[in-house]
Design a protein around this motif. Sequence first.
Motif, PDB file in Angstrom:
ATOM      1  N   ARG A   1       8.193   8.130   1.560  1.00  0.00           N
ATOM      2  CA  ARG A   1       7.586   6.204   1.422  1.00  0.00           C
ATOM      3  C   ARG A   1       8.032   5.443   1.149  1.00  0.00           C
ATOM      4  NH1 ARG A   1       2.965   7.761  -3.411  1.00  0.00           N
ATOM      5  NH2 ARG A   1       2.559  10.088  -2.648  1.00  0.00           N
ATOM      6  N   HIS A   2       9.080   5.049   0.230  1.00  0.00           N
ATOM      7  CA  HIS A   2      10.146   4.105  -0.316  1.00  0.00           C
ATOM      8  C   HIS A   2      11.308   4.330   0.541  1.00  0.00           C
ATOM      9  CE1 HIS A   2       8.563   3.629  -4.494  1.00  0.00           C
ATOM     10  NE2 HIS A   2       8.233   5.071  -4.436  1.00  0.00           N
TER      11      HIS A   2
ATOM     12  N   HIS B   1       1.228  -1.171   0.293  1.00  0.00           N
ATOM     13  CA  HIS B   1       0.173  -0.081   0.338  1.00  0.00           C
ATOM     14  C   HIS B   1       0.725   1.061  -0.458  1.00  0.00           C
ATOM     15  CE1 HIS B   1      -3.506  -2.402   0.578  1.00  0.00           C
ATOM     16  NE2 HIS B   1      -2.644  -2.938   1.943  1.00  0.00           N
ATOM     17  N   LEU B   2       2.089   1.620  -0.621  1.00  0.00           N
ATOM     18  CA  LEU B   2       3.069   2.188  -0.628  1.00  0.00           C
ATOM     19  C   LEU B   2       2.609   3.295  -1.154  1.00  0.00           C
ATOM     20  CD1 LEU B   2       5.569   2.148   0.818  1.00  0.00           C
ATOM     21  CD2 LEU B   2       6.730   1.789  -1.364  1.00  0.00           C
ATOM     22  N   ASP B   3       1.498   3.422  -2.278  1.00  0.00           N
ATOM     23  CA  ASP B   3       0.693   4.752  -2.625  1.00  0.00           C
ATOM     24  C   ASP B   3      -0.636   5.453  -1.822  1.00  0.00           C
ATOM     25  OD1 ASP B   3       2.455   4.163  -5.053  1.00  0.00           O
ATOM     26  OD2 ASP B   3       1.487   2.681  -6.053  1.00  0.00           O
ATOM     27  N   ASP B   4      -0.623   4.607  -1.107  1.00  0.00           N
ATOM     28  CA  ASP B   4      -1.661   5.020  -0.347  1.00  0.00           C
ATOM     29  C   ASP B   4      -1.462   5.824   1.311  1.00  0.00           C
ATOM     30  OD1 ASP B   4      -4.185   5.167   1.406  1.00  0.00           O
ATOM     31  OD2 ASP B   4      -5.540   3.729   1.061  1.00  0.00           O
ATOM     32  N   ASP B   5      -1.301   6.999   1.307  1.00  0.00           N
ATOM     33  CA  ASP B   5      -0.564   8.179   2.070  1.00  0.00           C
ATOM     34  C   ASP B   5      -1.460   7.493   3.780  1.00  0.00           C
ATOM     35  OD1 ASP B   5       0.986   9.147   0.340  1.00  0.00           O
ATOM     36  OD2 ASP B   5      -0.576  11.144   0.123  1.00  0.00           O
ATOM     37  N   GLU B   6      -2.659   7.122   3.841  1.00  0.00           N
ATOM     38  CA  GLU B   6      -3.384   7.105   4.862  1.00  0.00           C
ATOM     39  C   GLU B   6      -2.854   5.959   5.311  1.00  0.00           C
ATOM     40  OE1 GLU B   6      -7.113   7.706   6.719  1.00  0.00           O
ATOM     41  OE2 GLU B   6      -7.143   8.896   5.342  1.00  0.00           O
ATOM     42  N   LYS B   7      -2.789   5.110   4.544  1.00  0.00           N
ATOM     43  CA  LYS B   7      -2.363   3.615   5.348  1.00  0.00           C
ATOM     44  C   LYS B   7      -0.958   4.129   5.249  1.00  0.00           C
ATOM     45  CE  LYS B   7      -6.153   1.165   2.432  1.00  0.00           C
ATOM     46  NZ  LYS B   7      -6.372  -0.810   1.574  1.00  0.00           N
TER      47      LYS B   7
ATOM     48  N   ARG C   1      13.432  13.390  10.916  1.00  0.00           N
ATOM     49  CA  ARG C   1      13.026  14.662  10.376  1.00  0.00           C
ATOM     50  C   ARG C   1      14.032  15.261   9.585  1.00  0.00           C
ATOM     51  NH1 ARG C   1      16.695  18.406  15.144  1.00  0.00           N
ATOM     52  NH2 ARG C   1      16.569  20.304  13.942  1.00  0.00           N
ATOM     53  N   ARG C   2      14.082  15.105   8.570  1.00  0.00           N
ATOM     54  CA  ARG C   2      14.986  15.610   7.040  1.00  0.00           C
ATOM     55  C   ARG C   2      13.819  15.363   6.472  1.00  0.00           C
ATOM     56  NH1 ARG C   2      19.516  12.570   8.459  1.00  0.00           N
ATOM     57  NH2 ARG C   2      18.469  10.774   7.466  1.00  0.00           N
ATOM     58  N   GLY C   3      12.726  14.274   6.245  1.00  0.00           N
ATOM     59  CA  GLY C   3      11.571  14.368   5.453  1.00  0.00           C
ATOM     60  C   GLY C   3      10.858  15.478   6.076  1.00  0.00           C
ATOM     61  N   TYR C   4      10.698  15.603   7.495  1.00  0.00           N
ATOM     62  CA  TYR C   4       9.427  16.733   8.117  1.00  0.00           C
ATOM     63  C   TYR C   4      10.433  17.961   7.356  1.00  0.00           C
ATOM     64  CZ  TYR C   4       6.430  18.447  11.489  1.00  0.00           C
ATOM     65  OH  TYR C   4       4.784  18.428  11.745  1.00  0.00           O
TER      66      TYR C   4
ATOM     67  N   LEU D   1       2.370  14.125   4.969  1.00  0.00           N
ATOM     68  CA  LEU D   1       3.734  14.247   4.637  1.00  0.00           C
ATOM     69  C   LEU D   1       3.862  13.369   3.364  1.00  0.00           C
ATOM     70  CD1 LEU D   1       6.775  14.981   5.413  1.00  0.00           C
ATOM     71  CD2 LEU D   1       6.852  12.907   7.000  1.00  0.00           C
ATOM     72  N   TYR D   2       3.604  12.320   3.216  1.00  0.00           N
ATOM     73  CA  TYR D   2       3.917  11.858   2.356  1.00  0.00           C
ATOM     74  C   TYR D   2       3.268  12.155   0.559  1.00  0.00           C
ATOM     75  CZ  TYR D   2       5.434   8.407   5.718  1.00  0.00           C
ATOM     76  OH  TYR D   2       6.299   8.489   7.065  1.00  0.00           O
ATOM     77  N   GLU D   3       2.322  12.932   0.816  1.00  0.00           N
ATOM     78  CA  GLU D   3       2.305  13.687  -0.814  1.00  0.00           C
ATOM     79  C   GLU D   3       2.900  15.038  -0.974  1.00  0.00           C
ATOM     80  OE1 GLU D   3      -2.152  16.049  -2.413  1.00  0.00           O
ATOM     81  OE2 GLU D   3      -2.289  14.965  -0.082  1.00  0.00           O
TER      82      GLU D   3
END
Length: 256
Positions: free
Chosen positions: A197-198, A144-150, A231-234, A189-191
């Motif tokens: 995600r990866h 489910h890597l394309d479903d941000d909420e999941k 943290r870097r992603g944030y 965040l992932y959007e």
Amino acid sequence: MARSPSEAALIQVDTDPTYKRVAKAIEEAIMSGRLKTGDTLPTETELAAQLGVNRSTVREGIRALENADLIERGGAKRLIVRVPQASKIAWVNTRALGLMHVSFLDLWELQLQVEPFAASVAAERIEPELLEALRENVARLAEHLDDDEKVTSNDIEFHRLVAQASSNAALSLVSEPIRVLLFSATIDLYETVPQARHRLLEAHRAILAEIEKGDSAEARRWMARHIEDFRRGYEVAGYDLLAPIPIDPRTQDHFG
């Protein structure tokens, strides 16, 4: 004649409503161990007689204890002593953290200490059932890597399972509100940073592999690396590390 300070200090008046005093009396019996988890309480009529109050007062006190998750209604509506659910405790604490205007940096600093420790201990203590649950969790993340909420929900569950695998009840209880509030902080965040995600999947796979091998030091190292990357992603997403985290309405759907 004026009372001495010592005499005045001995005078205490309980001004709480009667139903609260009923709830306190039952709670004290539970916390002291006179009533244990799974024990059945007397009926409302019996409690009213024992405590010298009317049934409606007992009913109000019982309702307060049900709301506190200390008792539940079992078969034939009998009242049974229970251990409060960790999810309910976490939600209460999460709201408190939100009202205290806790920032992402506040939570992240704590995560950086707690999560690597949890992973290192999990590598030493994990039981087969939890190890299988972690494997299934990582597999679901890949699906489910394309479903941000999941993805966000899966991440929360992964860290909860690692904490549970440490066999440290205090660790699980203390860290749960952090994870719940971080759900609000990262739900979008992932959007904004799709590559995160990866990187999340890579980290979870690596942490799982070290836990499977029982390598405490490497599990700790990979978890610390994972939290640093978080943290870097944030920051890449452009979020303010010091801004208070608002509780997203979707959070209660998952954890409330």
